[in-house]
Design an enzyme around this catalytic site. Structure first.
Site, short mmCIF file in Angstrom:
data_model
loop_
_atom_site.label_atom_id
_atom_site.label_comp_id
_atom_site.label_asym_id
_atom_site.label_seq_id
_atom_site.Cartn_x
_atom_site.Cartn_y
_atom_site.Cartn_z
N CYS A 10 -45.42 2.13 -17.91
CA CYS A 10 -45.00 1.60 -16.62
C CYS A 10 -45.33 0.11 -16.54
CB CYS A 10 -45.73 2.36 -15.52
SG CYS A 10 -45.54 1.62 -13.90
N LYS B 252 2.85 -3.15 10.06
CA LYS B 252 3.31 -2.22 11.10
C LYS B 252 4.72 -2.61 11.51
CE LYS B 252 -1.42 -2.01 12.84
NZ LYS B 252 -2.38 -2.62 13.75
N LYS C 2 -3.93 -2.07 0.08
CA LYS C 2 -5.32 -2.31 -0.31
C LYS C 2 -5.43 -3.39 -1.39
CE LYS C 2 -8.28 0.24 1.23
NZ LYS C 2 -8.60 1.64 1.26
N ASP D 47 -17.15 19.23 13.04
CA ASP D 47 -18.51 19.73 13.24
C ASP D 47 -18.61 21.18 12.80
OD1 ASP D 47 -18.97 17.30 14.30
OD2 ASP D 47 -19.70 18.02 16.25
N ALA D 48 -17.58 21.95 13.14
CA ALA D 48 -17.62 23.39 12.84
C ALA D 48 -17.64 23.60 11.33
CB ALA D 48 -16.40 24.07 13.45
N CYS E 90 -50.97 3.38 -9.66
CA CYS E 90 -49.84 2.46 -9.82
C CYS E 90 -49.58 1.69 -8.53
CB CYS E 90 -48.61 3.26 -10.21
SG CYS E 90 -47.19 2.21 -10.49
N LYS F 290 -6.81 -6.07 7.08
CA LYS F 290 -7.43 -4.77 7.35
C LYS F 290 -8.93 -5.00 7.34
CE LYS F 290 -7.39 0.06 6.01
NZ LYS F 290 -8.82 0.32 5.95
N CYS G 52 -48.26 -0.63 -13.87
CA CYS G 52 -49.67 -0.25 -13.99
C CYS G 52 -50.11 0.07 -15.41
CB CYS G 52 -50.00 0.93 -13.08
SG CYS G 52 -49.29 2.47 -13.65
N TYR H 148 -6.49 -4.50 17.83
CA TYR H 148 -5.23 -4.48 17.09
C TYR H 148 -4.30 -3.33 17.46
CZ TYR H 148 -8.13 -1.42 14.15
OH TYR H 148 -8.98 -0.44 13.69
N GLU I 2 -11.35 -2.93 15.73
CA GLU I 2 -12.39 -2.77 14.73
C GLU I 2 -13.66 -3.53 15.11
OE1 GLU I 2 -11.16 -0.80 12.50
OE2 GLU I 2 -12.43 -0.90 10.71
N ASP J 18 -12.81 -4.39 7.42
CA ASP J 18 -13.66 -3.33 6.89
C ASP J 18 -14.86 -3.12 7.81
OD1 ASP J 18 -14.35 -1.38 5.18
OD2 ASP J 18 -15.01 -2.68 3.54
N CYS K 213 -43.26 6.97 -14.01
CA CYS K 213 -44.63 6.55 -14.29
C CYS K 213 -45.55 7.72 -13.94
CB CYS K 213 -44.96 5.35 -13.40
SG CYS K 213 -46.71 5.02 -13.28
N SER L 283 -5.34 7.54 11.14
CA SER L 283 -5.68 6.72 9.99
C SER L 283 -4.40 6.20 9.36
CB SER L 283 -6.52 7.51 9.00
OG SER L 283 -5.85 8.70 8.71
N TYR M 93 -18.76 21.51 9.11
CA TYR M 93 -20.07 21.06 8.62
C TYR M 93 -21.10 22.16 8.85
CZ TYR M 93 -24.34 18.32 8.15
OH TYR M 93 -25.57 17.86 7.75
N GLU N 15 -1.31 -8.13 9.07
CA GLU N 15 -2.63 -8.58 9.54
C GLU N 15 -3.70 -8.08 8.58
OE1 GLU N 15 -3.68 -6.00 13.15
OE2 GLU N 15 -1.67 -5.34 12.60
N ARG O 72 -14.67 6.34 16.54
CA ARG O 72 -13.52 7.14 16.15
C ARG O 72 -13.90 8.61 15.96
NH1 ARG O 72 -11.22 8.86 11.38
NH2 ARG O 72 -8.95 8.97 11.38
S1 IVH Z 1 -4.08 0.15 12.80
C1 IVH Z 1 -2.23 3.95 14.08
N1 IVH Z 1 -4.94 -2.20 12.04
O1 IVH Z 1 -8.22 1.14 9.07
C2 IVH Z 1 -2.88 2.94 13.26
N2 IVH Z 1 -6.23 -0.31 11.49
O2 IVH Z 1 -7.41 3.32 7.30
C3 IVH Z 1 -4.21 2.63 13.70
N3 IVH Z 1 -8.31 -0.85 10.33
O3 IVH Z 1 -9.07 3.79 11.17
C4 IVH Z 1 -4.90 1.69 12.84
N4 IVH Z 1 -8.05 -3.03 10.31
O4 IVH Z 1 -10.40 1.64 11.38
C5 IVH Z 1 -5.17 -0.88 12.04
N5 IVH Z 1 -5.62 -4.34 11.48
C6 IVH Z 1 -5.83 -3.04 11.49
C7 IVH Z 1 -6.97 -2.49 10.92
C8 IVH Z 1 -7.14 -1.11 10.92
C9 IVH Z 1 -8.83 -2.03 9.97
C10 IVH Z 1 -8.93 0.45 10.04
C11 IVH Z 1 -9.04 1.38 11.21
C12 IVH Z 1 -8.37 2.65 10.76
C13 IVH Z 1 -8.39 2.52 9.29
C14 IVH Z 1 -7.28 3.30 8.67
#
Ligand code: IVH
Length: 703
Positions: A427, A309, A333, A50-51, A451, A135, A430, A245, A193, A137, A445, A99, A53, A133, A156
């Site tokens: 345009c 993990k 990814k 925030d600071a 229009c 990921k 119109c 998760y 998530e 979105d 336009c 993250s 920003y 597992e 978060r």
């Molecule tokens: S584990 C310490 N597991 O991905 C690790 N994250 O790029 C904590 N996410 O902020 C995250 N699916 O929002 C984990 N199966 C999954 C996930 C997952 C989505 C997201 C999560 C995280 C971001 C990291």
């Protein structure tokens, strides 16, 4: 020793050291940066504190204060940024929400495994178990349970501090309000998530559009937008879901492996991902990755990769973290999803502000589980650069967003006899001419008043507070009247009473209206048949003609008739008329071109003519040359007691003064009321004369 002089970057310079050119560049840079961070914040995934920003925002404001004429319509200071709306209480996470590092290839994963083995000094025969597992979105959330009851649920945020959205999280499927179990720890923070199910995404956007709201770009944004609603019943209606998760602070950990804890979460009533599995070694990991990639389109929720993990928690502990990511986990990814298809046609859509956007009409094709039949081509330059032609085979990419991009064409597949796309010069909505200003990518336009694509926006502008200021005629009413064909152009507003004052279609008989409210509306409209010239000019909505320019034009031409005659002559490129316009203070080529384009359009002239016949437009006050403040730059500061700031400004301007928002060496007079601060100091610094409100009133008395 020779010292090397390095040029200081604009972004490092103090505001006082900026030249006007620097300031312009810096304002653009800051506006883009702030917009980006607003968007990230709105999606609940801020990248800066925030600071930081606020520091960007303050810098932008300070530059605008020094160079007030550089304040553009898109200035961040005029917008209520996502950040400005501090709506939810802040929650500090007991343990930061981290993250993940990203991997994009098999080599990256091999390196991830090797690094762990090296770090832990594992023997060659030691098995390194990994959980794998999807990921998801969506957006991550943390749920704090005390004695099995949900106490706080938070987004978060920046990882350290999130927003308290407990009430909203309680509406999410997969978030128990209480969880029971003999072995439930006294304190347990569950992390996971929140996501928006894919099958409902299309319907949500249809509802958004029907309600006149912006559609969400993708299910992740929809999840973030839905979770951050002030009204939890809206969140509930969105039917979000949650996968657990991970965990944060806990009074005890209920298992000694990642898989064990997640299974425990499932037993306690949380939804965990059914595709989670324990694997070992690169071959198994890659097989898992490909398997999930194959399932991706049919999962019912968006995923953008898989997460690995280390299974043993004691090893996770030893591995620890590097900056904000664990050494024991990684995200693998998926590549952006691509497809090729045929370009059937290029449609031109006209936006609410008159911008012509080319849209590719495609032979429907599935890209990453979503059927795509349209893609934006952005503008004329983009079509030219990519040399996209009707009949071409195009390569599409969908990277998280539902609106796909056209990456390019497959040259070998171009059929014979295709032609370069000719961007329209009229345009399609119109028939008015469409122009592209120098240095601009957009084609617009010019038939603003007529229009149909721009009608709603233009009429709303026409009745807005600083234009005709018609009370009781809100945006909703305008859209309803437009939808029912009761009005088409601004002039129609002045016929509402004669057409819909009584009878079957009377406004009073419409839902939400009654005789009293309809009567009031007609009164408000009648009252505005008499209107000041600057308001009239501003209301026309000519590009680049804001309030200040409208005032200057009004003052220079005096009457509506003289103004319209002058502008028609400008449109006809009459040299004397152009010279007269050019001579007006602060009016440059951009405005001259814009008014020329507007008055060159037959449809607009017809509308203006109708308005002139319906209205009584007052003559503009000529700047009083005997006025002691004519030509002077005046700054009002502090609180005024006998007039509002707007009133003071309008009066000063009618007496020929220029009113500025900041004090500089060019200021002639500062009118200071109680509470005046920094501007007073500036005035002293530059030796500018300062007077109080009474002295000001005395000065202009009788004028
Ligand atoms: S584990 C310490 N597991 O991905 C690790 N994250 O790029 C904590 N996410 O902020 C995250 N699916 O929002 C984990 N199966 C999954 C996930 C997952 C989505 C997201 C999560 C995280 C971001 C990291």
């Amino acid at each position: 020793m020779a010292t090397k002089k390095t040029k200081q970057a604009v972004s490092d310079k103090s505001v006082d050291a900026l030249t006007e050119k620097d300031a312009k560049t810096e304002l653009t840079r800051l506006a883009l940066l702030l917009a980006k961070h607003d968007a990230l914040y709105a999606e609940a995934r801020p990248e800066i504190s925030d600071a930081d920003y606020d520091a960007l925002f303050q810098r932008s404001k300070a530059i605008e204060e020094r160079f007030p004429h550089l304040v553009g319509a898109d200035s961040p200071s005029l917008k209520v940024g996502a950040k400005a709306a501090e709506r939810f209480e802040k929650v500090r996470h007991a343990r930061p929400m981290l993250s993940l590092d990203n991997a994009f290839s098999e080599e990256d994963i091999a390196e991830f495994l090797a690094r762990i083995r090296r770090f832990l000094n594992l023997g060659a025969d030691e098995v390194l178990e990994i959980t794998a597992e999807p990921k998801i979105d969506g957006l991550s959330a943390s749920l704090r349970y005390e004695n099995g009851t949900l106490i706080v649920g938070a987004t978060r945020g920046d990882g350290t501090e999130g927003e308290n959205v407990t009430a909203n999280l309680k509406t999410v499927e997969g978030v128990p309000h209480d969880f029971k179990g003999k072995d439930a720890p006294a304190v347990f923070e569950v992390r996971g998530e929140v996501y928006f199910p894919a099958d409902r995404f299309g319907a949500l956007n249809e509802r958004q559009l029907a309600a006149g709201k912006e559609p969400y770009a993708n299910p992740r944004n929809a999840a973030a937008g839905s979770l951050r609603q002030l009204d939890a019943s809206i969140t509930a209606s969105r039917k979000l879901k949650f996968f657990a998760y991970a965990w944060g602070e806990t009074s005890s950990v209920p298992a000694d492996t990642q898989f064990g804890v997640v299974n425990k979460l499932a037993r306690w009533g949380f939804t965990t991902n059914p595709l989670m599995r324990v694997v070992a070694g690169l071959t198994e990991i890659m097989a898992y990755y490909r398997e999930v990639e194959g399932l991706r389109a049919d999962l019912g929720y968006d995923i953008d990769g898989v997460v690995y993990k280390v299974n043993r928690l004691d090893w996770q502990q030893r591995l620890g973290f590097v900056s904000r990511s664990p050494r024991w986990a990684i995200a693998h990814k998926f590549p952006a999803q691509k497809a090729t298809t045929e370009l059937l046609d290029i449609d031109i859509q006209v936006g609410r502000t008159g911008v012509l956007t080319p849209v590719a009409k495609l032979k429907p094709v599935t890209v990453g589980g979503v059927v795509v039949s349209n893609a934006t081509l952005h503008n004329a330059d983009e079509i030219e650069r990519k040399d996209v032609r009707i009949g071409d085979t195009v390569i599409l990419q969908r990277a998280g967003d539902v609106i796909p991009q056209i990456l390019g064409i497959v040259a070998e597949k171009r059929p014979k006899g295709t032609a370069k796309f000719a961007f329209p010069t009229v345009c399609p909505a119109c028939g008015s001419h469409a122009v592209r200003e120098e240095g601009e990518v957009a084609t617009r336009c010019t038939g603003g008043l007529v229009c149909p694509a721009q009608r709603s926006e233009r009429i709303k502008h026409f009745v807005s507070r600083n234009a005709f200021d018609i009370e009781g005629l809100g945006a909703k009413h305008i859209d309803a009247f437009l939808a029912d064909g009761m009005i088409e152009t601004p002039a129609d507003i002045f016929h509402l009473e004669e057409r819909y004052g009584s009878g079957e279609k009377a406004i009073a008989a419409r839902e939400g209206w009654g005789p009293q409210s309809a009567g009031k509306l007609f009164e408000a409209i009648t009252a505005r048949r008499k209107i000041a010239l600057p308001r009239f000019i501003y209301a026309l909505g000519i590009r680049h003609v804001g309030e200040t320019t409208a005032k200057q034009l009004a003052r220079a031409y005096g009457t509506a008739e003289a103004f319209v005659a002058g502008m028609k002559a400008v449109a006809a490129k009459d040299e004397a008329a152009v010279a007269e316009l050019d001579a007006i203070d602060q009016i440059g080529d951009t405005v001259a071109e814009a008014v020329g384009d507007f008055f060159a359009e037959e449809h607009n002239l017809e509308q203006v003519g109708r308005l002139l016949r319906l209205l009584d437009i007052e003559e503009a006050e000529k700047p009083a040359s005997e006025s002691p403040v004519a030509g002077k730059t005046v700054v009002f500061t502090g609180s005024l007691e006998k007039m509002t700031r707007n009133e003071a400004k309008a009066r000063a301007e009618s007496l020929g003064a220029k009113v500025s928002g900041s004090v500089s060496a060019k200021t002639d007079l500062v009118v200071a009321g109680p509470g005046a601060g920094s501007k007073l100091k500036e005035a002293e610094k530059h030796g500018v004369q300062v007077i109080d409100e009474d002295a000001w009133l005395k000065l202009i008395e009788g004028l």
